[in-house]
Design a protein around this motif. Structure first.
Motif, short mmCIF file in Angstrom:
data_model
loop_
_atom_site.label_atom_id
_atom_site.label_comp_id
_atom_site.label_asym_id
_atom_site.label_seq_id
_atom_site.Cartn_x
_atom_site.Cartn_y
_atom_site.Cartn_z
N ASP A 167 0.99 -1.34 0.00
CA ASP A 167 0.04 -0.10 0.00
C ASP A 167 0.83 1.34 -0.01
N SER A 169 0.67 5.31 -0.82
CA SER A 169 -0.11 6.54 -1.31
C SER A 169 0.62 7.58 -1.98
N GLY A 186 2.91 5.63 3.08
CA GLY A 186 1.64 5.26 2.98
C GLY A 186 1.28 4.39 4.05
N GLU A 364 -6.96 0.43 -8.07
CA GLU A 364 -7.49 1.63 -7.20
C GLU A 364 -6.92 2.99 -7.70
N THR A 384 -0.79 2.98 -5.90
CA THR A 384 -2.13 2.52 -5.39
C THR A 384 -2.25 2.13 -4.12
N SER A 385 -3.45 1.83 -3.23
CA SER A 385 -3.62 1.26 -2.20
C SER A 385 -3.50 -0.15 -2.02
#
Length: 410
Positions: A167, A169, A186, A364, A384-385
């Motif tokens: 994950d 961000s 993230g 995502e 992305t997550s």
């Protein structure tokens, strides 16, 4: 077409075969007769019936056509606005399906319905001034392939996958002590450095004596990375303060209070451009320094010396979050890579025109994007997550990819 009858054909859909389909059909009929006070609550009911965790039930596909006709029929301004809002949610969300093939088929059906809805959207833009911009934006996004968002290109099924399964961000390309690295931050864990060629963890290092003269791997699959404070400080030049602190933590110098003087030293001078909030990236156009700045739902380009704006802003849909952006060179021209709606848009930085097809396949929203050189080629990394995805910036080929596909540039 008689737009005053938006429910024509609704009975031809086998709503009973869909989960909660009958209730969806009834709610659509209510929206077609809604008053200004009723439109919002009815639209919320439709969304709850169709969506769970951003995954839309199969009934959402036929609902799109009905919603477009309701927007054109214009029972009231609020009903038209809510209908277009629901279309956006469905087109940028995931449609339900037990297998990849079923999801692909559902997205193909959604694409067909969206294309057939263009006349209704044009009519809504004509008769409802309050939704004109949104309706015409949807027409443009349908014609350019942005809607439905994030569809996997069938060529890359089973090939395009997360390069770094974490994950993230945000992602930045940084050069530390002559070594090109990716800086990730993230909710998937603390800020960390990764090798852009192998996807292997490159730290964080843990200095034994507090000054970076000795280090060892952190036991999480990382390799030893020895970085002095001076090397990290040099690498942090040009990074905003938040990212500079993330780089410090990733390099094992977990004492940000000692670095406040560095942050003040390398902070940018105040100017109208510097005070604009949003992701930004420098690029060079005709020998002059320029900057691209992501603002709410759009990208703006400026001459960094004069502050003069370059061309119109480039819209990427409504929203409060700015698109992610980075820059690289292709055939001697500056290219901007913009992450929005689970897609990467590649644009000529000077003209704003597309510089290649959309890069789809992100599960995502893209929240960060960076470019690094791998084997002498610019390579894009989209955060992305559900992981970081890697693409060859010139060919649009996803990495990891089968070697023969990449070598043939297909």
């Amino acid at each position: 077409m008689d737009w005053s009858r938006p429910l024509d054909g609704i009975e031809d859909v086998a709503w009973g075969e869909f989960e909660r389909g009958v209730a969806v059909a009834a709610a659509l009929a209510s929206l077609a007769r809604a008053t200004p006070e009723q439109a919002g609550p009815i639209a919320d009911d439709i969304d709850q019936l169709l969506e769970h965790c951003n995954i839309y039930q199969p009934a959402a596909v036929p609902a799109v056509g009905v919603l477009a006709r309701i927007a054109a029929a214009h029972p009231c301004d609020e009903a038209s606005e809510q209908a277009l809002r629901l279309i956006d949610g469905i087109a940028f969300g995931w449609t339900d399906g037990a297998t990849d093939e079923e999801r692909q088929a559902r997205r193909a059906e959604l694409r067909t319905v969206l294309v057939s809805s263009v006349p209704a959207l044009r009519e809504a833009a004509r008769v409802v001034p309050g939704v004109r911009r949104q309706a015409l934006r949807q027409v443009e996004q349908i014609s350019t392939g942005v809607l439905p968002g994030g569809v996997w290109d069938p060529r890359w099924r089973g090939v395009a996958r997360a390069f770094i399964e974490r994950d993230a961000s945000r992602v930045w390309a940084v050069t530390v002590a002559g070594r090109s690295l990716l800086l990730l931050s993230g909710s998937g864990g603390p800020a960390a450095l990764w090798d852009p060629a192998t996807g292997e963890r490159a730290g964080p290092a843990r200095p034994h004596d507090g000054y970076g003269s000795r280090a060892h791997a952190d036991g999480d699959g990382g390799r030893s990375l020895v970085l002095t404070e001076a090397e990290v400080a040099a690498a942090s030049r040009g990074l905003p303060e938040t990212e500079s602190r993330a780089l410090l933590r990733a390099a094992g110098h977990a004492r940000p209070s000692r670095w406040r003087s560095w942050f003040r030293l390398f902070s940018r001078a105040g100017s109208p451009l510097d005070r604009m909030k949003g992701a930004r990236v420098p690029f060079e156009s005709a020998g002059r320094p320029c900057v691209a700045i992501g603002v709410s739902g759009a990208l703006r380009r400026f001459d960094a010396t004069t502050g003069e704006e370059i061309g119109p802003e480039l819209a990427f849909g409504d929203g409060d979050l700015p698109p992610a952006v980075c820059a690289y060179q292709q055939d001697g021209r500056p290219i901007l890579a913009v992450g929005a709606h689970r897609q990467i848009h590649r644009l000529d930085a000077e003209t704003g025109e597309p510089a290649g097809p959309l890069l789809d396949g992100h599960p995502e929203e893209i929240t960060g994007i960076a470019v690094a050189s791998v084997g002498g080629r610019p390579t894009l990394y989209a955060a992305t997550s559900l992981g970081v995805f890697r693409w060859d910036a010139w060919t649009g080929t996803p990495w990891p990819a089968e070697s023969d596909q990449y070598e043939n540039g297909s």
